[in-house]
Design an enzyme around this catalytic site. Structure first.
Site, PDB file in Angstrom:
ATOM      1  N   GLY A  15       0.824  -1.195   0.000  1.00 54.78           N
ATOM      2  CA  GLY A  15       0.000   0.000   0.000  1.00 54.78           C
ATOM      3  C   GLY A  15       0.862   1.250   0.000  1.00 54.78           C
ATOM      4  CB  CYS A  16       0.143   4.697  -1.102  1.00 61.99           C
ATOM      5  SG  CYS A  16      -1.518   4.911  -0.402  1.00 61.99           S
ATOM      6  CE1 TYR A  17      -1.251   8.360   3.964  1.00 63.42           C
ATOM      7  CE2 TYR A  17      -3.167   6.951   3.699  1.00 63.42           C
ATOM      8  CZ  TYR A  17      -2.613   8.210   3.769  1.00 63.42           C
ATOM      9  OH  TYR A  17      -3.415   9.319   3.638  1.00 63.42           O
TER      10      TYR A  17
ATOM     11  CB  THR B 163       5.335   2.296   0.160  1.00 64.51           C
ATOM     12  OG1 THR B 163       4.762   1.131  -0.455  1.00 64.51           O
ATOM     13  CG2 THR B 163       6.649   2.625  -0.536  1.00 64.51           C
ATOM     14  CB  SER B 164       5.353   6.704   2.976  1.00 65.05           C
ATOM     15  OG  SER B 164       4.274   6.600   3.891  1.00 65.05           O
TER      16      SER B 164
END
Length: 339
Positions: free
Chosen positions: A144-146, A148-149
């Site tokens: 997921g995007c969050y 990953t960060s």
């Protein structure tokens, strides 16, 4: 040439895949699927794609015949049953269906039973941590995007036992494209413009994904308190992370430089420099900064990514490159768009 198919080609992540793959020197798009626009050429609906392939309903026989790899850019719960119909095709799923080790966790947070999940060999597709497993994977669950960060920002500190994993506080802000193309009042221009608001407080589905991977890294129980915010911009995620430590900022910074020394897309900033989402716009690059709040022995980590590229489609292409034995930067070498 790698023959590539995309299901969900007209969502934001699907369109981003088209953009990236059309410019990939070793890939050729051979199949595009969209229920909404089936029968139309993609460029009729989205002229910016310059792609004249005809969109079709999902057909497992056509996919198996025409594709070496299939990207599934669908909402959570939509990919699992489709993927089980396919034979001899590598899968990279941009949804959540193949991210979890324990199907019970998926059931708890996503409300769906994944029958036969334990029989599917899958890999969590974060290249910086699972590169070797991805090389031989048949099914990759793209992160997921969050997560990953957050995971990339914390991995070196947890791996080297530099911080206390018991309570990790994450304040993250995302552009509106992270919500997808669905029609919802909350995402209308007049609702989003000149506004900043939290959402899914204390119940965001990305929390168990973060904890799963961070616990693998640290070997200890990890608790993440996560609050996401919607901000009035199209792309980008900025995550600010607070975690306790008894180490110096200099020691931690050096550990990060060493950990990511050979990573082509992860950039550890000099001390005192903090990341901006503008620096990674339209690219697969990640920028990580840090500072110490000495009064409370709190390490403050900051990471910036483009949610549609490193947070989704770019990372998926990076995974494809690894799966097919290519240099993982192929088709992703471009610098961010600025301003």
């Amino acid at each position: 040439m790698i023959r590539v198919g995309i299901i969900g080609a007209t969502g934001y992540t699907g369109l981003e895949l088209v953009r990236l793959l059309k410019n990939h020197p070793e890939a050729k798009i051979t199949y595009l699927s969209s229920r909404t626009y089936a029968g139309k050429k993609l460029e009729e609906v989205f002229p910016s794609t310059l792609e004249n392939s005809i969109l079709s309903e999902f057909d497992p026989e056509k996919v198996s015949k025409n594709c070496d790899v299939l990207f599934t850019a669908l909402p959570a719960g939509a990919s699992y049953d489709l993927v089980r119909e396919l034979k001899g095709v590598k899968i990279i799923d941009l949804g959540a269906d193949f991210r979890f080790d324990d199907p019970g966790v998926y059931r708890e947070w996503y409300g769906k039973e994944l029958s036969g999940y334990e029989n599917i060999k899958r890999v969590y597709g974060l290249p910086e941590l699972h590169r070797e497993e991805i090389k031989n994977a048949q099914v990759v669950g793209n992160p997921g995007c969050y997560p990953t960060s957050v995971i990339l920002a914390l991995a070196p500190a947890l791996k080297r036992n530099l911080v206390d994993p018991e309570t990790i506080l994450v304040d993250a802000k995302s552009g509106v494209s992270g919500a997808g193309r669905k029609e919802k009042v909350d995402y209308l221009f007049s609702e989003v413009n000149e506004s900043l608001r939290p959402y899914n407080v204390a119940k965001h589905r990305h929390v168990p994904e973060m904890e799963q991977e961070l616990e693998k890294i640290s070997g200890k129980k990890v608790n993440v308190v996560f609050t996401p915010h919607l901000v009035p911009m199209t792309r980008g995620i900025l995550s600010t992370i607070y975690v306790k430590t008894d180490k110096s900022l200099e020691e931690i910074h050096e550990a990060y430089l060493e950990f990511y020394r050979n990573e082509p897309f992860v950039h550890v900033l000099p001390m005192g420099i903090y990341p901006s989402t503008k620096w990674c716009y339209g690219s697969n690059h990640v920028f990580i900064g840090m500072q110490m709040e000495e009064r409370t022995n709190t390490l403050i980590l900051m990471s910036a990514i483009d949610n549609l590229v490193k947070g989704a489609s770019g990372q998926a292409v990076q995974n494809m490159n690894i799966m097919f034995g290519l240099d993982e930067t192929k088709g992703l070498e471009f610098t961010p768009i600025y301003p």
